[in-house]
Design a protein around this motif. Sequence first.
Motif, PDB file in Angstrom:
ATOM      1  N   ILE A 255      51.010  62.017  10.386  1.00 21.54           N
ATOM      2  CA  ILE A 255      51.450  63.084   9.492  1.00 21.54           C
ATOM      3  C   ILE A 255      51.611  62.595   8.049  1.00 21.54           C
ATOM      4  CG2 ILE A 255      52.603  64.283  11.389  1.00 21.54           C
ATOM      5  CD1 ILE A 255      55.284  63.357  10.200  1.00 21.54           C
ATOM      6  N   ASN A 256      51.277  61.339   7.800  1.00 19.64           N
ATOM      7  CA  ASN A 256      51.353  60.727   6.469  1.00 19.64           C
ATOM      8  C   ASN A 256      52.754  60.804   5.871  1.00 19.64           C
ATOM      9  OD1 ASN A 256      50.372  59.305   4.240  1.00 19.64           O
ATOM     10  ND2 ASN A 256      49.783  61.170   3.151  1.00 19.64           N
ATOM     11  N   ALA A 257      53.727  60.331   6.628  1.00 18.86           N
ATOM     12  CA  ALA A 257      55.070  60.155   6.096  1.00 18.86           C
ATOM     13  C   ALA A 257      55.127  58.835   5.330  1.00 18.86           C
ATOM     14  CB  ALA A 257      56.099  60.154   7.221  1.00 18.86           C
TER      15      ALA A 257
ATOM     16  N   THR B  50      50.629  71.254  14.367  1.00 16.54           N
ATOM     17  CA  THR B  50      50.345  69.822  14.518  1.00 16.54           C
ATOM     18  C   THR B  50      49.264  69.528  15.549  1.00 16.54           C
ATOM     19  OG1 THR B  50      52.713  69.563  14.071  1.00 16.54           O
ATOM     20  CG2 THR B  50      51.469  67.573  14.625  1.00 16.54           C
ATOM     21  N   PRO B  51      49.144  70.277  16.664  1.00 20.01           N
ATOM     22  CA  PRO B  51      48.066  69.997  17.619  1.00 20.01           C
ATOM     23  C   PRO B  51      46.685  70.414  17.135  1.00 20.01           C
ATOM     24  CG  PRO B  51      49.895  71.187  18.652  1.00 20.01           C
ATOM     25  CD  PRO B  51      50.071  71.290  17.186  1.00 20.01           C
TER      26      PRO B  51
ATOM     27  N   VAL C 279      47.827  67.592   9.229  1.00 23.09           N
ATOM     28  CA  VAL C 279      48.987  67.829   8.372  1.00 23.09           C
ATOM     29  C   VAL C 279      49.313  66.563   7.587  1.00 23.09           C
ATOM     30  CG1 VAL C 279      49.940  69.648   9.825  1.00 23.09           C
ATOM     31  CG2 VAL C 279      50.605  67.282  10.245  1.00 23.09           C
ATOM     32  N   ASP C 280      49.749  66.752   6.358  1.00 26.26           N
ATOM     33  CA  ASP C 280      50.014  65.644   5.446  1.00 26.26           C
ATOM     34  C   ASP C 280      51.323  65.927   4.726  1.00 26.26           C
ATOM     35  OD1 ASP C 280      50.121  63.904   3.233  1.00 26.26           O
ATOM     36  OD2 ASP C 280      47.948  63.812   3.080  1.00 26.26           O
TER      37      ASP C 280
ATOM     38  N   HIS D 206      54.339  67.973  23.756  1.00 26.08           N
ATOM     39  CA  HIS D 206      53.676  68.583  24.914  1.00 26.08           C
ATOM     40  C   HIS D 206      52.625  69.618  24.538  1.00 26.08           C
ATOM     41  CE1 HIS D 206      55.647  72.621  25.128  1.00 26.08           C
ATOM     42  NE2 HIS D 206      56.561  72.009  24.402  1.00 26.08           N
ATOM     43  N   LYS D 207      52.634  70.085  23.296  1.00 24.87           N
ATOM     44  CA  LYS D 207      51.603  71.025  22.847  1.00 24.87           C
ATOM     45  C   LYS D 207      50.388  70.300  22.271  1.00 24.87           C
ATOM     46  CE  LYS D 207      55.032  74.611  21.768  1.00 24.87           C
ATOM     47  NZ  LYS D 207      54.757  75.532  22.882  1.00 24.87           N
TER      48      LYS D 207
END
Length: 407
Positions: free
Chosen positions: A78-80, A203-204, A208-209, A223-224
């Motif tokens: 997610i590029n944290a 997210t699945p 996302v960034d 779980h998704k």
Amino acid sequence: MNATELRAQFPILDQEVNGHPLVYLDSAATSHKPVQVIEAVSDYYRRYNSNVHRGVHTLGNYATEGYEGAREKVRRFINAKSTKEIIFTRGTTTALNTVASSYARTVCREGDEIVITPMEHHSNLIPWQQVAKATGATLKYIPLQEDGTISIEDARKTITPNTKIVSMVYVSNVLGTINPIKEITSIAHENGAVMVVDGAQSTPHLKVDMQDIDCDFYAFSGHKMCAPTGIGVLYGKQHLLEQMEPIEFGGEMIDFVDLQESTWKELPWKFEGGTPLIAGAVGLGAAIDFLAEIGLENILKHEQELATYALEKLNTIEGFTSFGPAKRSGVITFNLDTVHPHDVATVLDSQGIAIRAGHHCAQPLMKWLNVTATARASFYLYNTEEDADKLVAGLIKAKEYFGHVYG
């Protein structure tokens, strides 16, 4: 790798249900797990099952490496900026409740505003209702357009300098609407508000960034996205997480305990009290590897093409009504004439086709749609055009059956 080849990597799909090959169209509720994820979790339990952080023995070190290695995979995914911003939780619901309880209740006062939308899942609605009741803040809603989207103009009108929190789903679990999260985040920040994003359905499917979106908190479930149940993530900007107090207390999250006072560990561990979700985190790391290899862009493209393909055929069925915008994720929410969605789902299940029926934990949205319930088919990376064709054929059969029954 095409969808048929991908499908072969999901053992659960190789079975019959009620005498028919399984057609699974309920991935928005929970996705299936590929062999790689199942083996990663099994390997943890077979080879290095142990608690993390506390011991110095070999198995404990292996477990800690797997657990913290998964955190780093999430950070990259997610590029944290830092692993300190990645909190493992039980899922999206826990993550959103943590923000509401630990952050919002301490910053909101009477006269402040919390802004959400009518399309929110209950998990991103009820916590804000409770914050508003506890603090005297006002809960406001950005109105929906006729097609189930939100306009930037309406967002600007609803979000004001009195707004403290804006919380919004990135992708609707009912309508498939993909909200302009980056633009809404900018509006929130212009007004001094904090932006919270429910990323359970994004997210699945989407890349996302966090640096690009610039939201302050982001929540999602494993779980998704092909990972085990019971594992999720709360991303939060470090300076906000540091000012928040933990909401669960006990082992693992403490630094020093005296008879009267205690101090907490640094981020991210102060929010992970008790034995953490080790196997789940390992499985999430394996799922991230799996999805990254396929490419989120390819996954979204495949789902949207399937949804478009299916809708073209479904719209030819008399009495078929779909809900949501033209541009959507791989979700088709619909009703069929006067047949109750539960009846539709039951007939489809008799043919081995799994869909969702009900209010989808979005009762205010059902009211806005002027229905009590809907049926929902959701596509994912392992679905094929053949699955879509079987859905169409199944609905035609359902319509014929109930037409005969009620005729």
